[in-house]
Design an enzyme around this catalytic site. Structure first.
Site, mmCIF file in Angstrom:
data_model
loop_
_atom_site.group_PDB
_atom_site.id
_atom_site.type_symbol
_atom_site.label_atom_id
_atom_site.label_comp_id
_atom_site.label_asym_id
_atom_site.label_seq_id
_atom_site.Cartn_x
_atom_site.Cartn_y
_atom_site.Cartn_z
ATOM 1 N N GLY B 11 51.845 45.543 42.988
ATOM 2 C CA GLY B 11 52.389 45.719 44.343
ATOM 3 C C GLY B 11 51.612 44.902 45.355
ATOM 4 C CB VAL B 23 40.222 32.095 46.240
ATOM 5 C CG1 VAL B 23 40.225 31.197 45.014
ATOM 6 C CG2 VAL B 23 39.910 33.543 45.852
ATOM 7 N NE ARG B 72 55.196 47.625 40.197
ATOM 8 C CZ ARG B 72 54.023 47.935 40.764
ATOM 9 N NH1 ARG B 72 52.904 47.774 40.101
ATOM 10 N NH2 ARG B 72 53.977 48.426 41.991
ATOM 11 C CG ASP B 103 43.909 50.557 37.438
ATOM 12 O OD1 ASP B 103 45.114 50.285 37.598
ATOM 13 O OD2 ASP B 103 43.469 51.715 37.453
ATOM 14 C CB THR B 125 46.213 48.641 44.924
ATOM 15 O OG1 THR B 125 46.933 49.865 45.135
ATOM 16 C CG2 THR B 125 44.799 48.992 44.518
ATOM 17 C CG ASP B 127 48.544 53.024 45.643
ATOM 18 O OD1 ASP B 127 49.196 53.376 46.640
ATOM 19 O OD2 ASP B 127 49.056 52.416 44.689
ATOM 20 C CG ASP B 129 45.104 53.517 42.493
ATOM 21 O OD1 ASP B 129 44.727 52.348 42.712
ATOM 22 O OD2 ASP B 129 46.196 53.782 41.988
ATOM 23 N NE ARG B 171 49.775 53.321 41.561
ATOM 24 C CZ ARG B 171 49.372 52.666 40.496
ATOM 25 N NH1 ARG B 171 50.245 52.333 39.554
ATOM 26 N NH2 ARG B 171 48.126 52.302 40.343
ATOM 27 C CB ALA B 186 46.861 66.742 59.235
#
Lengths: 324, 324, 324, 324
Positions: B11, B23, B72, B103, B125, B127, B129, B171, B186
């Site tokens: 993603g 880079v 993907r 990952d 990402t 996420d 994660d 995710r 919240a």
């Protein structure tokens, strides 16, 4: 006239606070006291109102939502509630009311006027769906937020060479879809006011890709179709593509109002005060040709329909018209 | 080493372009030529790569998405595709590869390294994660967009004194929910890493209202529950309230990357080039304690799990803990 | 007519890219080839032009600046340069030109038309200072950026109970100041079109504080006075206050164009192509009453002057009129 | 301990409101009453304080500035004012104070502690210039606003192929310049902590253009040099270029705080309450390695100096290092 009141009704819209502030400031300019009614017509019936001060409003001009809170209250159609509202107003020696909301709210203003209490409407709704006026408070902000979201989604769309179907608000009107769609360079705009052919949309999307675009956008008005339904059907027409649907939902109602929404909200708020002082009632304001206009509630709402910018819709068809 | 290549996989995430630009620039600093591989690992296998120039990247540092496109491509697990990838790289005399992605993408980098072609991973990402690193490119931007949307929704929530349940991405991880939730003030944060009791959430929301709040927000990580399901169940616990659900969806992936995402993407992009030149491979980079860290792909991914900021989760419980 | 060209001239303005994209797309709709001229009239004279493709423009609709680059080039007043420009156009078999820029740029378009080469103008300037049209591309975006900056500054102003004098752009016109000023709830708006009395401004600012405001804002058009000069003089009138001056400067020219700027830029870009095909030339487009209008360059620029929205200026005087 | 108070001092910073809200909420969690002191130390001396309620703070978490107002008050160095402050606090039965501000404000907290009244500091300043902690409340927001402004200016810079020198805030520290500069892909970053050579800067800018960039950016910390001075001198080194200077000024202090600023402000606000209850005083909080840290005011301020991220500064030198 020494005291007037202001309330917001129906769905909130960015710019309502600017209108409230203008009502207060213009009231002060004319030496009036201005009361705020909290929680819309329900609050009016229940006597939930109090004197506004500069301190209540001066920071709020830049904030979305409505500092007076809002609510839907269909019970205001009942005469006994209208009469109770007038009692509450008279108890505070208030002689005029300004109602900021949609056309349903204007009927509330009209019913008070018919019972002898002068009330004036100001169009506040992100949907832009009020007859007569070309503009309603909150519309420009809603388009702005929708477009910002579409721009963000187009980053992902381009990265993955995807087609996104993006549902925007507008209730029964396609205005947000048209403005955000043209501004985003959408491949297709789907609105309730115009029929469409799914295969033709698929053709246009494919032709866009063929011409060199690395993503496609379809902007869908909520009044035309639900996004999940659209995507399910559309996928059958473009089986080769990766298609995703997104409903932008409530983010479109919030956020700092745009300059345009604040300026027109301010113009109409001030004008409403002037009109009450001139003895007018049973009318609502709008913006045509970039200036404040006045509409009779009965006449205009009965005899007119809101119209979308068909010319912009057609423009988008031309701009995306190319051979596959 | 005279030539290296860079690709983005999985993603898209805001900041990937800043890493690509770093880079290239760091490569130029070391006298290397830098190739861009388009469309991720699939593009690599198909030889879809070309020399990058400053002109390709210098505007993009401020744009979301990935200029190299992404996709993907689970087929990269097949050895024949890995070998074909190496052939394509060698055909262009490229000696090292930098892979920006999640990952899963690091496993692709590892498989090339095992076949003798040096590759290094950079975590990209939204996420957050990935084990080992506290930070992944795009996370800060995703939290920023989510929070901006939540702020907008809170305008409507306050105007109508409503409770909104807002589903954010992530995710299987609750990171976006925790950061956006604490930042938004919240009433409750629901994440997959922690169990929750619907009645307790209802109690907290009610206690917040009792204490003077005119709206309530529940931030729900997509990995914990779908928003419609949550709202349906939650409504039974607070029948007196107006509750709405919103899924923020894809807007969270796009938009201009934040300063933080650009700075760390830049740091890691440059470091990856340095490491390739030093002969390292089979590793990925991360940010811990605000500085670039290096992780062995095999070691770290096998032996570690991503952990959310439990301390922030608990902090929010404390801050919303009050009597009804 | 088989080929047309488009260029941008003068200061850049958000929305110019949307106009360029519309020229290309509408050209494709009519089966034309569209060339982009780079670096304005100078690039035209030097033959710096090439065929545009969808790929050149489709991402740019959401970006500020101009993908064709721009420049001031007073030398275009010389006939030999105009003739060389026409040579360059004819060399590429181009039969019509669209010029996006200010009124100076329209004179360039007119000079080509007089020499037999059809050219049409589109108003692109953040200053909104072109006679005839109520709107120029970039104005809405500039007001939006200015207002956002003013809102930010008002946070500090309120925290420290300060008066800020904020200088906005607009060259000789007060339009940005008026729109941003009314939208910000300014205590005073200073524009070149209206005289002002420093002591009266001081009175208004003091009266605002007295009424409960915890900060004051004066919005100053650059055409009226330099901010440092204003602040130095103003301080003498309000020795009790903390007064700061800020010039917003170049941020007002950049950023993503607003929906309004993109929609009207798109409308005018498409219309310009249609007009060239109909054989029109020596005219420029504008927006009045929210629709595209056509103006004769000679007639309109000679006989008309740009007018600010005096009604909005006066509205602000009323809204801030209160007793000390 | 039953009652505590909180104040903000020095320049306002986005996120201060989140800290105030956290102090109140964490106080409520522990059963305390929390007072807000208005107008900083001056208000403390004058007894300008009152009980905070949820209603005072719950909307403000998303707003810049400080709801408690702030002010500089050098007179607090005088012992009699410190004693009067303690009297005011004791009159309200307040037993602990939390001071949000810069290192000057911490001295105020320390002086109270020395007189027996426990006080704790929280770093709130956009400048990030406090020893010990890597982070101060408002820094991330200031960098975000600065970067957004730089991005906007780069649109114009690119359109006109210009070099912009952009002055950012930071007082004596180069932190904002470094983070915004790296994030913007600046050609050069000028900070007070590092010497620079004007000719070398000119070389880098030229080399960037040579490599294909269509604009150049120099980010200048206000502590290093005034922008007008820099531009005047720099122009002599690049006579062939169009160079403009912009001072971003006060916009950098305002606007909605970022998620990061709100999360860390919240963390520190809550922790400060916990520490007061544990009997700590004369310390201030900070963020290191993304977690709350505690510092002794005397020890840390005396023995440490704030350090900029030299590694990021050097990284930018590498990334822009190329042959002309």
């Amino acid at each position: 006239m020494k005291r007037i009141a202001v309330l917001t009704s129906g769905g909130d819209a960015p710019g309502m606070n600017a209108a409230i502030r203008a009502v207060l400031n213009q009231g002060m300019h004319h030496g009036l006291e201005v009361y705020g009614v909290y929680h819309g017509f329900q609050g009016l019936v229940e006597g939930d109102l109090r004197l506004l001060t500069v301190n209540d409003v001066h920071h709020q001009i830049k904030l979305g939502g409505t500092l007076l809170h809002s609510a839907r209250y269909p019970e205001f159609k009942e005469r006994k509630n209208q009469e109770r509202a007038i009692e509450q107003l008279k108890k505070q020696k208030i002689d005029g009311l300004i109602v900021i909301g949609g056309d349903g709210s204007f009927q509330g203003a009209l019913s008070l006027t018919k019972l002898g209490f002068p009330a004036i409407g100001i169009p506040g709704t992100i949907d832009n769906d009020i007859p007569g006026t070309e503009y309603t408070i909150g519309f420009d902000s809603a388009v702005t937020v929708a477009l910002d979201a579409i721009d963000k989604i187009s980053d992902t769309a381009a990265s993955h060479e995807r087609t996104f179907v993006i549902e925007v608000m507008g209730r029964h009107a396609g205005d947000i879809a048209i403005w955000a769609g043209v501004a985003a360079g959408a491949d297709a705009i789907i609105i309730p006011e115009e029929s469409f052919d799914m295969e033709q949309v698929a053709y246009t999307v494919r032709a866009g890709r063929r011409s060199g675009k690395d993503y496609s956008l379809i902007i869908l008005a909520e009044g035309a179709m639900a996004v999940d339904e659209f995507v399910a059907e559309f996928k059958e027409h473009v089986p080769e593509q990766s298609v995703r649907g997104v409903a932008l939902s409530h983010i479109q109602r919030g956020g700092a109002p745009t300059a345009r929404d604040r300026v027109f909200a301010t113009s109409m708020g001030a004008k409403a005060v002037d009109l009450l002082l001139e003895g007018q009632a049973g009318v609502y304001l709008g913006i045509n040709e970039e200036r404040v206009s006045i509409f009779d509630i009965v006449e205009t709402l009965e005899k007119n329909e809101h119209k979308v910018r068909e010319d912009l819709y057609k423009l988008n068809l031309e701009l995306t018209d190319r051979d596959l």
